[in-house]
Design an enzyme around this catalytic site. Sequence first.
Site, PDB file in Angstrom:
ATOM      1  N   GLU A 430      69.598  31.500 -34.804  1.00  0.00           N
ATOM      2  CA  GLU A 430      69.678  32.922 -35.120  1.00  0.00           C
ATOM      3  C   GLU A 430      68.547  33.293 -36.077  1.00  0.00           C
ATOM      4  OE1 GLU A 430      71.129  35.443 -34.123  1.00  0.00           O
ATOM      5  OE2 GLU A 430      71.487  36.878 -35.740  1.00  0.00           O
ATOM      6  N   ASP A 503      73.216  29.417 -40.065  1.00  0.00           N
ATOM      7  CA  ASP A 503      73.430  29.215 -41.494  1.00  0.00           C
ATOM      8  C   ASP A 503      74.888  28.883 -41.781  1.00  0.00           C
ATOM      9  OD1 ASP A 503      70.822  29.748 -42.048  1.00  0.00           O
ATOM     10  OD2 ASP A 503      71.132  31.896 -42.403  1.00  0.00           O
ATOM     11  N   ASP A 505      76.851  30.257 -43.679  1.00  0.00           N
ATOM     12  CA  ASP A 505      77.485  31.380 -44.371  1.00  0.00           C
ATOM     13  C   ASP A 505      78.264  32.239 -43.375  1.00  0.00           C
ATOM     14  OD1 ASP A 505      75.597  32.639 -42.892  1.00  0.00           O
ATOM     15  OD2 ASP A 505      74.459  33.442 -44.581  1.00  0.00           O
ATOM     16  N   ASP A 507      77.569  35.122 -41.875  1.00  0.00           N
ATOM     17  CA  ASP A 507      76.833  35.557 -40.686  1.00  0.00           C
ATOM     18  C   ASP A 507      76.661  34.408 -39.704  1.00  0.00           C
ATOM     19  OD1 ASP A 507      76.656  38.052 -41.705  1.00  0.00           O
ATOM     20  OD2 ASP A 507      74.583  37.848 -42.432  1.00  0.00           O
TER      21      ASP A 507
END
Length: 642
Positions: A430, A503, A505, A507
Amino acid sequence: MQNTPQNQTYDENQIQVLEGLEAVRKRPGMYIGSTGTRGLHHLVYEIVDNSIDEALAGYCSEITVDILPGDVIRVQDNGRGIPVGIQSQTGLPAVTVVFTVLHAGGKFGGSGYKVSGGLHGVGASVVNALSEWLEVQVCDGRHIYSQSFKRGDATGDLEIVGDTDKTGTCVTFKPDGEIFEDLIYDYDTLLTRLREQAFLNAGVNILLTDKREENGRSDRLCYEGGIKSFVEHIHKKRAYEVLHDEVIHLTAVSGDSTAEVALQYNDSYNKIVLSFANNIHTVDGGTHESGFQRGLTKVLNDYGKRANILKEGDKLSSEDVCEGLTAIISVKITNAQFEGQTKAKLGNTEVTPLVYGLMTDKLMTYFEENPAVARAILDKATTAAKAREAAKRARDLTRRKSALETASLPGKLADCSDRDMQNTEIYIVEGDSAGGSAKSGRDRRFQAILPLWGKMLNVEKARLEKVYGNEKLMPVVTALGTGIGEDFDLSKLRYGKVIIMADADVDGSHIRTLLLTFFFRFMRPLISEGHVYLAQPPLFKLSRGKQVRYAYSDAQRDMYSKELSGESGAKVDIQRYKGLGEMDPEQLWETTMNPENRTMIKVEMEDAAAADEIFTILMGDKVAPRREFIEQNAKYVENLDI
Ligand code: TSJ
């Protein structure tokens, strides 16, 4: 295994020697599937199965499962108590045999311990062998008996430790840290599985409690409605709008076998069919599922023609009749045969006609008695059939178009040079900056990089034809080469490993959920055949002078921090990576992409099904369940807007 002295070879002797509990400790995976989190949780199910059998036999009204501090589990029931009498063959109390002899459950006490299907009651010794310690207490209405074990071996005889007028069994155990990679129990994993068992065994009453901290969670799982309640639960959780009020519930008995089906349609495009044989989830389906599928298709076509809803020549496909369908299939049979690599596919051929007959007979009767319900379902299926036609036209158009374009591979794809999919892998990344690092850091011989960009399509609301036009998903589809949906062809897959790199996290977890949901719905064999992986980028970089360590969890960070600072307590520099973009290409290669160093997670069907569920809740129209989900999972979805 049956060995006669005449044909016993050296190998067979060895196997016999291995049949003690040492065999279980040597090859734990053979008995509980894995030594990861899955296997750890499996220990609990093995024990609880015994109490459920006691409840099904009519002798037990309550089962409690407690997660205690120190990675300890306690399972207790108020059944008859495992027999404590001395067995003639062994001279040992039956309960001792249950915990120390492999597969003792099925054999001991003749028919007394033989339960429906004969599948259960075999796991206690396996759990014992894989526990640092285990204690069993049995109450027989007069005395409390107790025996303790360490890594499978009794540390003393069965003893009377008190008096009681109650009956029941209580088993407490601590899984062995020498066997399991991770000892931490996940409440929700246990909850989901115990709830599933409560649905499958109507009326069984299970109380799960987290006692690791004050005021821990607790859930009572008891469903008089059985699998009917299962369907209602799924629809409520996903906030689907149902097309008819009542869940249709059908049963059939034939000899020793029973088949049971619960189904209801909703206004989504999603098919959720869960099948079970002797309470075991058959993820890969099998004979019961194919009987269901064929029966359902036949009934809808026959009824549709008879009621003049379908015109001459109209034919509903098995996909059409599954749009918006949620169904549970549960069969209980003797001598269940489980096939396939994961032993999760039912093979008994006699089950197909049983379930097929159940559908064509009982569902047809139900439709005749409830024509409004039949009409709602047929409307849904005929709409699906029309959409399928339209999708096919759109697809043909796209195919013709792409055939005209010379380079059909996506422009942003940095392909690898090796063409043999056995060797190759594609990283789906991404964001352009992380994509850039991955492109520079990779080994271009066998690693391809596809950066994703643009807004993701909401797969929940999409039929296939929309996917074909989507700018974010189309590059994935063309890069993989397999096609999707009915056209999916695994033999066309261009890379052996499909690795999602996002990632660590919120997102990142969002994009993982989206992609897994997409694969689960439109390219399912990609997951079931084990091609999909999640990259695991490190969370921290620790350095002291020239020494560098990468940590993938908080615990690892603390460990390396201690190690690097040493006796003298020197200062260690700790950098927290907020995203892949912060890593330079060399670091990304070293920590996340180099097959020599990296750790990746192979995505299993269960993971993808869970992603699919989370996805529905996060993307659905209804705010209430979404808020509830986010509240319950606040720590995972901290800064998600609603
Ligand atoms: F096996 C075990 F350790 F995993 C285990 C068994 C764990 C727990 C928590 C419960 C049980 C268990 C076994 N609960 N209830 C029973 N029942 C019997 O073993 C039992 C008792 C009496 C008779 C009988 O024929 O009189 C038969 C059985 C199978």
